[in-house]
Scaffold this motif. Structure first.
Motif, PDB file in Angstrom:
ATOM      1  N   UNK A  81     -46.601   6.487 -28.986  1.00 55.90           N
ATOM      2  CA  UNK A  81     -45.339   6.188 -28.469  1.00 55.90           C
ATOM      3  C   UNK A  81     -45.376   6.696 -26.875  1.00 55.90           C
ATOM      4  N   UNK A  82     -44.670   5.917 -26.021  1.00 56.02           N
ATOM      5  CA  UNK A  82     -44.584   6.151 -24.525  1.00 56.02           C
ATOM      6  C   UNK A  82     -43.146   5.980 -24.246  1.00 56.02           C
ATOM      7  N   UNK A  83     -42.641   7.049 -23.463  1.00 53.47           N
ATOM      8  CA  UNK A  83     -41.406   6.950 -23.043  1.00 53.47           C
ATOM      9  C   UNK A  83     -41.282   6.760 -21.487  1.00 53.47           C
ATOM     10  N   UNK A  84     -40.595   5.670 -20.997  1.00 53.26           N
ATOM     11  CA  UNK A  84     -40.784   5.463 -19.707  1.00 53.26           C
ATOM     12  C   UNK A  84     -39.213   5.214 -19.218  1.00 53.26           C
ATOM     13  N   UNK A  85     -38.521   6.095 -18.345  1.00 56.57           N
ATOM     14  CA  UNK A  85     -37.273   6.301 -17.918  1.00 56.57           C
ATOM     15  C   UNK A  85     -36.245   5.893 -19.137  1.00 56.57           C
ATOM     16  N   UNK A  86     -36.350   6.825 -20.182  1.00 54.80           N
ATOM     17  CA  UNK A  86     -35.503   6.810 -21.409  1.00 54.80           C
ATOM     18  C   UNK A  86     -35.686   5.593 -22.323  1.00 54.80           C
ATOM     19  N   UNK A  87     -36.854   4.503 -22.129  1.00 54.17           N
ATOM     20  CA  UNK A  87     -36.842   3.450 -22.656  1.00 54.17           C
ATOM     21  C   UNK A  87     -38.146   3.874 -23.708  1.00 54.17           C
ATOM     22  N   UNK A  89     -41.514   3.035 -26.295  1.00 52.08           N
ATOM     23  CA  UNK A  89     -42.426   2.005 -26.536  1.00 52.08           C
ATOM     24  C   UNK A  89     -43.308   2.682 -27.431  1.00 52.08           C
ATOM     25  N   UNK A  90     -43.181   1.824 -28.813  1.00 53.59           N
ATOM     26  CA  UNK A  90     -44.415   2.230 -29.981  1.00 53.59           C
ATOM     27  C   UNK A  90     -45.201   1.161 -30.072  1.00 53.59           C
ATOM     28  N   UNK A  91     -46.324   1.518 -30.004  1.00 54.19           N
ATOM     29  CA  UNK A  91     -47.539   0.264 -30.231  1.00 54.19           C
ATOM     30  C   UNK A  91     -47.520  -0.184 -31.482  1.00 54.19           C
ATOM     31  N   UNK A  92     -47.713  -1.455 -31.767  1.00 55.58           N
ATOM     32  CA  UNK A  92     -47.843  -2.417 -32.979  1.00 55.58           C
ATOM     33  C   UNK A  92     -49.073  -3.300 -33.074  1.00 55.58           C
ATOM     34  N   UNK A  93     -49.836  -3.099 -31.946  1.00 55.12           N
ATOM     35  CA  UNK A  93     -51.108  -3.857 -31.822  1.00 55.12           C
ATOM     36  C   UNK A  93     -52.141  -2.909 -31.057  1.00 55.12           C
ATOM     37  N   UNK A 103     -42.476  -2.185 -30.576  1.00 56.58           N
ATOM     38  CA  UNK A 103     -41.077  -1.765 -31.050  1.00 56.58           C
ATOM     39  C   UNK A 103     -40.636  -1.027 -29.699  1.00 56.58           C
ATOM     40  N   UNK A 104     -39.574  -1.703 -29.211  1.00 58.66           N
ATOM     41  CA  UNK A 104     -38.898  -1.070 -27.808  1.00 58.66           C
ATOM     42  C   UNK A 104     -37.804  -0.411 -28.417  1.00 58.66           C
ATOM     43  N   UNK A 105     -37.349   0.622 -28.024  1.00 64.11           N
ATOM     44  CA  UNK A 105     -35.922   1.157 -28.331  1.00 64.11           C
ATOM     45  C   UNK A 105     -35.263   1.353 -26.904  1.00 64.11           C
ATOM     46  N   UNK A 106     -34.289   0.701 -26.477  1.00 60.31           N
ATOM     47  CA  UNK A 106     -33.529   0.814 -25.092  1.00 60.31           C
ATOM     48  C   UNK A 106     -32.208   1.944 -25.440  1.00 60.31           C
ATOM     49  N   UNK A 107     -32.031   2.684 -24.552  1.00 61.71           N
ATOM     50  CA  UNK A 107     -30.668   3.585 -24.719  1.00 61.71           C
ATOM     51  C   UNK A 107     -29.678   2.881 -24.406  1.00 61.71           C
ATOM     52  N   UNK A 182     -48.498  -4.164 -18.458  1.00 61.92           N
ATOM     53  CA  UNK A 182     -48.711  -3.153 -17.464  1.00 61.92           C
ATOM     54  C   UNK A 182     -47.255  -3.342 -16.705  1.00 61.92           C
ATOM     55  N   UNK A 183     -46.603  -4.383 -16.477  1.00 63.38           N
ATOM     56  CA  UNK A 183     -45.179  -4.653 -16.050  1.00 63.38           C
ATOM     57  C   UNK A 183     -44.372  -3.905 -16.603  1.00 63.38           C
ATOM     58  N   UNK A 184     -44.067  -4.015 -18.165  1.00 63.81           N
ATOM     59  CA  UNK A 184     -42.915  -3.272 -18.747  1.00 63.81           C
ATOM     60  C   UNK A 184     -43.143  -1.761 -18.921  1.00 63.81           C
ATOM     61  N   UNK A 185     -44.286  -1.226 -19.016  1.00 67.52           N
ATOM     62  CA  UNK A 185     -44.414  -0.016 -18.840  1.00 67.52           C
ATOM     63  C   UNK A 185     -44.001   0.800 -17.694  1.00 67.52           C
ATOM     64  N   UNK A 186     -43.864   0.008 -16.698  1.00 70.78           N
ATOM     65  CA  UNK A 186     -43.374   0.683 -15.352  1.00 70.78           C
ATOM     66  C   UNK A 186     -42.181   0.125 -15.182  1.00 70.78           C
ATOM     67  N   UNK A 187     -41.641  -0.497 -15.515  1.00 75.88           N
ATOM     68  CA  UNK A 187     -40.340  -1.265 -15.107  1.00 75.88           C
ATOM     69  C   UNK A 187     -39.124  -0.331 -15.501  1.00 75.88           C
ATOM     70  N   UNK A 188     -38.169  -0.174 -14.868  1.00 69.47           N
ATOM     71  CA  UNK A 188     -36.744   0.506 -15.209  1.00 69.47           C
ATOM     72  C   UNK A 188     -35.632  -0.145 -14.385  1.00 69.47           C
TER      73      UNK A 188
END
Length: 192
Positions: A81-87, A89-93, A103-107, A182-188
């Motif tokens: 699980x990684x948290x980037x700016x409140x988002x 990300x849980x790996x499923x692959x 699986x992404x959880x957006x606040x 790469x893009x999504x894990x640093x986007x905010x």
């Protein structure tokens, strides 16, 4: 190599020899192995080793993978699980997968706060499936809201951005290329 894997090598040699219409004596001569050794190997009464398998594979026109059964790797995906700016990300692959699944959880959207999209553009395609909540998806000049059970697919070369559409969080499945990872894990988003 596990013992059960070793026991499969002899029957495989015999099967390939018979497919090639070779007698035990013919393969024995061609591989430079005694007929009795080859017979015991095929019957599982002799332990296989590379000294025996390599010349047999060569004479049968096979690679070692054709004789030595592959063991299937553990199919389970290590959960990270990684948290980037409140988002979240849980790996499923697997990291080695040609596409990355999360699986992404957006606040939820804060009361009174508005978010200004900071669209991202990169090579590839993205597929989304909303598990729960409502998703605000901005694609170029278009904005759509997706609810639970809805899906979207888009070209990631179109500027895109997403957030929760209401005060509650939104959970979604997202599948994209490694470049997309790469893009999504640093986007905010940029709060206004």
């Amino acid at each position: 190599m596990p013992d059960n894997t070793l026991t499969l090598i002899g029957p495989r040699i015999k099967g390939w020899r018979e497919k090639r219409s070779m007698t035990l004596a013919e393969l024995s001569r061609a591989a430079g192995i005694s007929a009795s050794t080859l017979s015991r190997l095929e019957a599982g009464k002799r332990a296989p080793n590379l000294e025996l398998i390599v010349p047999i594979a060569r004479e049968l026109g096979l690679g070692l993978d054709d004789l030595v059964p592959r063991t299937a790797p553990d199919p389970r995906v290590p959960r990270t699980t990684k948290h980037v700016d409140g988002v979240r990300f849980e790996t499923l692959s697997l990291e080695s997968s040609p596409v990355q699944t999360y699986k992404i959880t957006l606040p939820g959207k804060p009361k009174g706060g508005t978010e200004v999209p900071d669209p991202q553009v990169h090579e590839g395609r993205e597929w989304l499936y909303v598990l729960s909540g409502r998703l605000r998806l901005v694609l170029g000049e278009q904005e759509v809201t997706l609810g639970s059970g809805e899906a979207a697919e888009f070209d990631t070369r179109v500027p895109h951005w997403m957030s929760a559409a209401g005060p509650g969080p939104v959970e979604l499945l997202s599948i994209f290329s490694k470049e997309g990872k790469r893009i999504h894990l640093r986007a905010r988003s940029t709060p206004r």
